[in-house]
Design an enzyme around this catalytic site. Structure first.
Site, PDB file in Angstrom:
ATOM      1  N   ASP A  12       0.826  -1.208   0.000  1.00 24.41           N
ATOM      2  CA  ASP A  12       0.000   0.000   0.000  1.00 24.41           C
ATOM      3  C   ASP A  12       0.862   1.260   0.000  1.00 24.41           C
ATOM      4  OD1 ASP A  12      -2.338   1.471   0.047  1.00 24.41           O
ATOM      5  OD2 ASP A  12      -2.475   1.469   2.224  1.00 24.41           O
ATOM      6  N   GLY A  13       0.392   2.279  -0.714  1.00 24.89           N
ATOM      7  CA  GLY A  13       1.053   3.581  -0.660  1.00 24.89           C
ATOM      8  C   GLY A  13       1.629   4.079  -1.964  1.00 24.89           C
ATOM      9  N   TRP A  17       2.734   7.962  -2.594  1.00 22.06           N
ATOM     10  CA  TRP A  17       4.147   8.215  -2.919  1.00 22.06           C
ATOM     11  C   TRP A  17       4.248   9.110  -4.141  1.00 22.06           C
ATOM     12  CZ3 TRP A  17       7.430   7.454  -7.031  1.00 22.06           C
ATOM     13  CH2 TRP A  17       8.805   7.451  -6.768  1.00 22.06           C
ATOM     14  N   ARG A  25      -0.280   8.825 -10.587  1.00 19.65           N
ATOM     15  CA  ARG A  25      -0.324   7.644  -9.722  1.00 19.65           C
ATOM     16  C   ARG A  25       0.416   6.455 -10.330  1.00 19.65           C
ATOM     17  NH1 ARG A  25      -4.081   7.417  -5.515  1.00 19.65           N
ATOM     18  NH2 ARG A  25      -4.319   5.166  -5.806  1.00 19.65           N
ATOM     19  N   ASN A  60     -10.225  -3.016  -6.916  1.00 21.73           N
ATOM     20  CA  ASN A  60      -9.451  -2.001  -7.630  1.00 21.73           C
ATOM     21  C   ASN A  60     -10.034  -1.627  -8.988  1.00 21.73           C
ATOM     22  OD1 ASN A  60      -6.151  -3.043  -6.419  1.00 21.73           O
ATOM     23  ND2 ASN A  60      -7.602  -1.562  -5.604  1.00 21.73           N
ATOM     24  N   ARG A  63     -11.351   1.916  -9.347  1.00 16.99           N
ATOM     25  CA  ARG A  63     -10.475   3.081  -9.423  1.00 16.99           C
ATOM     26  C   ARG A  63     -10.679   3.796 -10.765  1.00 16.99           C
ATOM     27  NH1 ARG A  63      -4.633   1.570  -6.628  1.00 16.99           N
ATOM     28  NH2 ARG A  63      -5.471   1.043  -4.570  1.00 16.99           N
ATOM     29  N   ARG A 179      -5.459  -2.290   8.404  1.00 18.41           N
ATOM     30  CA  ARG A 179      -6.523  -3.209   7.999  1.00 18.41           C
ATOM     31  C   ARG A 179      -5.938  -4.163   6.967  1.00 18.41           C
ATOM     32  NH1 ARG A 179      -7.516   1.800   5.699  1.00 18.41           N
ATOM     33  NH2 ARG A 179      -7.537   1.835   3.419  1.00 18.41           N
ATOM     34  N   ILE A 180      -6.644  -5.282   6.717  1.00 22.97           N
ATOM     35  CA  ILE A 180      -6.110  -6.259   5.762  1.00 22.97           C
ATOM     36  C   ILE A 180      -6.840  -6.227   4.422  1.00 22.97           C
ATOM     37  CG2 ILE A 180      -5.176  -7.762   7.542  1.00 22.97           C
ATOM     38  CD1 ILE A 180      -7.545  -9.583   7.194  1.00 22.97           C
ATOM     39  N   SER A 181      -7.901  -5.448   4.317  1.00 20.33           N
ATOM     40  CA  SER A 181      -8.527  -5.135   3.034  1.00 20.33           C
ATOM     41  C   SER A 181      -8.881  -6.362   2.185  1.00 20.33           C
ATOM     42  CB  SER A 181      -7.633  -4.179   2.227  1.00 20.33           C
ATOM     43  OG  SER A 181      -7.498  -2.943   2.897  1.00 20.33           O
TER      44      SER A 181
END
Length: 220
Positions: A12-13, A17, A25, A60, A63, A179-181
């Protein structure tokens, strides 16, 4: 030091970033591929036998279209450029998830990568793509029912998408979220959990060592 044999990672991230650097992204996702490459090498050097990563969840797809399209392009690029070096390094690659929604080109790339690397034994890399923990449990239950078997824990376990490897000893989530999502819900029932504030593109060998040290201090 006690080393987990199987590590699972929620990477994640990437988006944050990129945003911090005023980049699109997809640039974060590209850097995330480099971080994964680094993590595989570090896990192998540490004695980890299985690394399972959450590359693309079934959620996802919601998105922005531009980001999803960029991720698919990045996946195709990775399949063409990363598989051969991974094979030469002794990495066994497995793709885990529902393949029905990805393109025929991507499915063919998955199959080619798995066939090329199936005999490798240094480390197994499970790439969870279009994967969700609830989907995994449901598909396993459907398979057990179709076989006319009683739905037991053992029967479900045998049909899970990661049945070819043991359950994770350690689950790491980067990005500072707790969280583990919907990742490996069944498999992580008894996994140790470690949460890192590092954004995934910044998750390096030192960050992995910190997670391994924290794992080693847990009583199991």
């Amino acid at each position: 030091m006690s080393i987990p044999q199987h590590i699972a990672v929620v990477m994640d991230g990437n988006g944050r970033w990129a945003r911090q650097r005023y980049l699109p992204r997809v640039a974060g996702h590209r850097q995330g591929v480099e971080s994964l490459r680094r993590c595989v090498r570090a896990c192998e050097a540490s004695g980890v036998k299985v690394l399972t990563v959450f590359a693309f969840s079934s959620e996802n797809w919601n998105r922005p279209e531009e980001e999803v399209s960029g991720l698919m392009d990045l996946l195709i690029t990775a399949l063409s450029g990363e598989v051969k070096p991974s094979h030469e390094s002794g990495v066994k690659i497995c793709f885990v998830g529902d393949r029905s929604r990805v393109s025929e080109r991507v499915r063919a790339g998955f199959t080619k990568a798995e066939k090329l690397t199936e005999g490798n034994q240094k480390i197994t890399l499970n790439v969870c793509f279009n994967y969700g923990g609830r989907w995994d449990i449901a598909q396993a239950a459907r398979k057990v029912a179709a076989q006319g078997k009683e739905i037991t824990e053992e029967a479900l376990e045998a049909e899970m998408a990661t049945a070819h490897v043991g359950d994770p000893d350690l689950l790491i989530r980067t990005g500072g979220e707790y969280r583990i999502s919907n990742f490996l819900l069944w498999q992580c029932a008894y996994s140790e959990l470690v949460f890192s504030d590092k954004l995934w593109p910044d998750f390096d060998e030192a960050a992995l060592d910190t997670a391994l040290e924290e794992y080693a201090q847990r009583e199991r």
